[in-house]
Design a protein around this motif. Structure first.
Motif, PDB file in Angstrom:
ATOM      1  N   ALA A 188       0.856  -1.179   0.000  1.00 57.97           N
ATOM      2  CA  ALA A 188       0.000   0.000   0.000  1.00 57.97           C
ATOM      3  C   ALA A 188       0.892   1.229   0.000  1.00 57.97           C
ATOM      4  CB  ALA A 188      -0.930   0.012   1.208  1.00 57.97           C
ATOM      5  N   ASP A 189       0.359   2.331  -0.519  1.00 55.76           N
ATOM      6  CA  ASP A 189       1.090   3.600  -0.521  1.00 55.76           C
ATOM      7  C   ASP A 189       0.805   4.393   0.747  1.00 55.76           C
ATOM      8  OD1 ASP A 189       1.936   3.101  -3.232  1.00 55.76           O
ATOM      9  OD2 ASP A 189      -0.084   3.699  -3.854  1.00 55.76           O
ATOM     10  N   VAL A 190      -0.421   4.263   1.230  1.00 57.18           N
ATOM     11  CA  VAL A 190      -0.885   4.999   2.410  1.00 57.18           C
ATOM     12  C   VAL A 190      -1.624   4.034   3.318  1.00 57.18           C
ATOM     13  CG1 VAL A 190      -2.336   6.896   3.244  1.00 57.18           C
ATOM     14  CG2 VAL A 190      -1.103   7.143   1.077  1.00 57.18           C
ATOM     15  N   ALA A 191      -1.437   4.203   4.621  1.00 56.52           N
ATOM     16  CA  ALA A 191      -2.173   3.396   5.596  1.00 56.52           C
ATOM     17  C   ALA A 191      -3.032   4.306   6.453  1.00 56.52           C
ATOM     18  CB  ALA A 191      -1.209   2.608   6.481  1.00 56.52           C
ATOM     19  N   LEU A 192      -4.267   3.885   6.674  1.00 60.10           N
ATOM     20  CA  LEU A 192      -5.151   4.541   7.640  1.00 60.10           C
ATOM     21  C   LEU A 192      -5.151   3.665   8.876  1.00 60.10           C
ATOM     22  CD1 LEU A 192      -7.300   6.559   8.596  1.00 60.10           C
ATOM     23  CD2 LEU A 192      -9.016   5.159   7.415  1.00 60.10           C
ATOM     24  N   VAL A 193      -4.512   4.137   9.946  1.00 62.35           N
ATOM     25  CA  VAL A 193      -4.289   3.295  11.123  1.00 62.35           C
ATOM     26  C   VAL A 193      -3.949   4.203  12.291  1.00 62.35           C
ATOM     27  CG1 VAL A 193      -1.802   2.988  10.643  1.00 62.35           C
ATOM     28  CG2 VAL A 193      -3.052   1.186  11.867  1.00 62.35           C
ATOM     29  N   GLY A 194      -3.944   3.657  13.492  1.00 61.12           N
ATOM     30  CA  GLY A 194      -3.624   4.439  14.675  1.00 61.12           C
ATOM     31  C   GLY A 194      -2.189   4.939  14.656  1.00 61.12           C
ATOM     32  N   ALA A 195      -1.979   6.173  15.094  1.00 66.00           N
ATOM     33  CA  ALA A 195      -0.649   6.784  15.068  1.00 66.00           C
ATOM     34  C   ALA A 195       0.347   6.046  15.946  1.00 66.00           C
ATOM     35  CB  ALA A 195      -0.748   8.249  15.502  1.00 66.00           C
ATOM     36  N   GLU A 196      -0.142   5.302  16.938  1.00 62.55           N
ATOM     37  CA  GLU A 196       0.766   4.570  17.829  1.00 62.55           C
ATOM     38  C   GLU A 196       1.595   3.541  17.065  1.00 62.55           C
ATOM     39  OE1 GLU A 196      -2.625   1.722  17.547  1.00 62.55           O
ATOM     40  OE2 GLU A 196      -2.401   3.911  17.623  1.00 62.55           O
ATOM     41  N   THR A 197       1.046   3.021  15.962  1.00 61.55           N
ATOM     42  CA  THR A 197       1.776   2.001  15.209  1.00 61.55           C
ATOM     43  C   THR A 197       3.048   2.565  14.590  1.00 61.55           C
ATOM     44  OG1 THR A 197       0.446   2.423  13.223  1.00 61.55           O
ATOM     45  CG2 THR A 197      -0.310   0.686  14.700  1.00 61.55           C
ATOM     46  N   SER A 198       3.037   3.853  14.234  1.00 60.88           N
ATOM     47  CA  SER A 198       4.245   4.455  13.675  1.00 60.88           C
ATOM     48  C   SER A 198       5.346   4.534  14.728  1.00 60.88           C
ATOM     49  CB  SER A 198       3.938   5.851  13.114  1.00 60.88           C
ATOM     50  OG  SER A 198       3.552   6.759  14.139  1.00 60.88           O
ATOM     51  N   ILE A 199       4.964   4.692  15.986  1.00 58.90           N
ATOM     52  CA  ILE A 199       5.943   4.721  17.076  1.00 58.90           C
ATOM     53  C   ILE A 199       6.529   3.335  17.300  1.00 58.90           C
ATOM     54  CG2 ILE A 199       6.246   5.118  19.561  1.00 58.90           C
ATOM     55  CD1 ILE A 199       4.189   7.351  19.354  1.00 58.90           C
ATOM     56  N   TYR A 200       5.683   2.311  17.253  1.00 56.67           N
ATOM     57  CA  TYR A 200       6.166   0.942  17.416  1.00 56.67           C
ATOM     58  C   TYR A 200       7.201   0.595  16.334  1.00 56.67           C
ATOM     59  CZ  TYR A 200       2.179   0.105  20.575  1.00 56.67           C
ATOM     60  OH  TYR A 200       1.284   0.150  21.604  1.00 56.67           O
ATOM     61  N   VAL A 201       6.907   0.974  15.097  1.00 52.05           N
ATOM     62  CA  VAL A 201       7.817   0.691  13.995  1.00 52.05           C
ATOM     63  C   VAL A 201       9.121   1.478  14.153  1.00 52.05           C
ATOM     64  CG1 VAL A 201       8.153   0.991  11.501  1.00 52.05           C
ATOM     65  CG2 VAL A 201       6.003   0.051  12.366  1.00 52.05           C
ATOM     66  N   TYR A 202       9.009   2.748  14.481  1.00 52.90           N
ATOM     67  CA  TYR A 202      10.182   3.613  14.635  1.00 52.90           C
ATOM     68  C   TYR A 202      11.107   3.097  15.732  1.00 52.90           C
ATOM     69  CZ  TYR A 202      12.884   7.921  15.398  1.00 52.90           C
ATOM     70  OH  TYR A 202      13.893   8.843  15.541  1.00 52.90           O
ATOM     71  N   ALA A 203      10.521   2.602  16.816  1.00 47.70           N
ATOM     72  CA  ALA A 203      11.307   2.119  17.960  1.00 47.70           C
ATOM     73  C   ALA A 203      12.157   0.912  17.605  1.00 47.70           C
ATOM     74  CB  ALA A 203      10.389   1.785  19.131  1.00 47.70           C
ATOM     75  N   GLN A 204      11.806   0.211  16.537  1.00 45.74           N
ATOM     76  CA  GLN A 204      12.577  -0.949  16.097  1.00 45.74           C
ATOM     77  C   GLN A 204      13.690  -0.582  15.125  1.00 45.74           C
ATOM     78  OE1 GLN A 204      12.091  -3.892  17.646  1.00 45.74           O
ATOM     79  NE2 GLN A 204      10.727  -2.575  18.809  1.00 45.74           N
ATOM     80  N   GLY A 205      13.899   0.720  14.939  1.00 46.70           N
ATOM     81  CA  GLY A 205      15.010   1.168  14.110  1.00 46.70           C
ATOM     82  C   GLY A 205      14.763   1.068  12.625  1.00 46.70           C
ATOM     83  N   ALA A 206      13.512   1.209  12.198  1.00 49.55           N
ATOM     84  CA  ALA A 206      13.184   1.121  10.773  1.00 49.55           C
ATOM     85  C   ALA A 206      13.957   2.193   9.994  1.00 49.55           C
ATOM     86  CB  ALA A 206      11.685   1.306  10.573  1.00 49.55           C
TER      87      ALA A 206
END
Length: 332
Positions: free
Chosen positions: A83-101
């Motif tokens: 997908a190009d864009v996701a409609l989802v809770g903003a907390e998920t971006s923090i979870y991903v970022y915390a894993q060093g993406a």
């Protein structure tokens, strides 16, 4: 932190399979946006209105909407270029970022600005007090998701420790929570719409409080893309956000009945009257964001709620995971 552990595995798998790929789309192809939504909900009415009223076509966007059912699945779809864009809770971006993406998901537009769940009691209560929850069985939402975190935040705000003062059930899958309550599990349940209103209409349960009204403004659900996609497709995302903003303004101006007629095709199993009831409830408590700009105040509140629930892996600066330039260009 169940959700975070799942995301760790997902990101590791994706990093082994995928290599960064430069965008090579032509201008014509850039007008197509593949949008993955975390669930199908009347909570997202401005998006569906923007689609049904033709606002995306007006902005030259060919929108392909897919429901991916769940935060982890939605993020996997986005991160793996499904997908190009996701409609989802903003907390998920923090979870991903915390894993060093190395190509994190960045939030660029807001859709909802409050929690969308309601507290439903099995028994009709003329004067509900939060203390009434003490020593009862409470059917909550899954660990690590925004509904659960906001639910705990609100209970603590009213002096209720959700892990000590009541029997908290969180082992039931999201999609089965309404049926579990309907079959007799729990004295109270935290429900999304339209199940909450539908249960009240059918006498199965009674709405006694709104978690959205009890919590401060929070970036509950919004639009995000990978950082690389935003850099390479800024003009396309600006067009996408202009269409969204038209939908937000339209929903702000219209009655719940008109909105329900517009979005009814997205909810074939719900009658128009029920959709209108739900839209009216969300409108009255200000759940729909009236513009796409995600504020720093709301971002800070999100992390306060996550931290209180023990689900904040690390504090993330607003500027790291929020791009305001797209929304600001639309609002100028």
């Amino acid at each position: 932190m169940v959700f975070l552990k799942r995301m760790t595995s997902i990101i590791l798998l994706i990093s082994l399979i995928l290599l960064p790929v430069a965008c090579s789309n032509s201008n014509a192809e850039l007008q197509k946006i593949r949008l993955a939504e975390v669930t199908r909900s009347i909570f997202y009415a401005p998006l569906y209105a923007a689609i049904s009223e033709g606002f995306f076509e007006e902005e030259g966007i060919d929108l392909e909407l897919t429901t991916t059912w769940g935060g982890d699945t939605t993020m996997t779809t986005l991160l793996s270029d499904g997908a190009d864009v996701a409609l989802v809770g903003a907390e998920t971006s923090i979870y991903v970022y915390a894993q060093g993406a190395n190509d994190p998901a960045v939030n660029f537009a807001a859709l909802t600005q409050t929690d969308g769940t309601f507290l439903v009691s099995r028994e009709k209560m003329d004067s509900f007090e939060w203390e009434d929850l003490r020593d009862t069985t409470f059917l909550g939402q899954r660990v690590g998701g925004m509904p659960q975190m906001v639910g705990e935040h609100v209970l603590k705000k009213h002096g209720i420790n959700p892990h000590q003062d009541l029997e908290l059930i969180q082992s039931i899958d999201f999609g089965n929570i309404p049926s579990a309550f309907a079959s007799g599990t729990g004295d109270f349940v935290q429900l999304f719409e339209p199940q909450a209103t539908q249960f009240e209409n059918e006498g199965i349960g009674y709405i006694v409080a709104s978690f959205g009204e009890e919590s401060a403004l929070v970036p509950y659900t919004g639009f995000m893309s990978k950082e690389s996609f935003i850099k390479e497709n800024t003009e396309t995302l600006e067009a996408f956000t202009r269409a969204l903003y038209k939908g937000q303004q339209w929903v702000e101006e219209q009655s719940s009945d008109v909105i329900a007629e517009s979005i009814a095709t997205f909810f074939e199993d719900a009658d128009v009257e029920l959709i209108a009831q739900v839209v009216d409830r969300y409108q009255s408590q200000g759940s729909y964001a009236t513009d796409p700009l995600l504020t720093e105040e709301a971002w800070i509140q999100l992390q306060v709620i996550m931290d209180a629930a023990g689900e904040l892996p690390k504090e993330v600066d607003f500027r790291e995971l929020v791009n305001t330039s797209i929304a600001e260009s639309v609002l100028d």
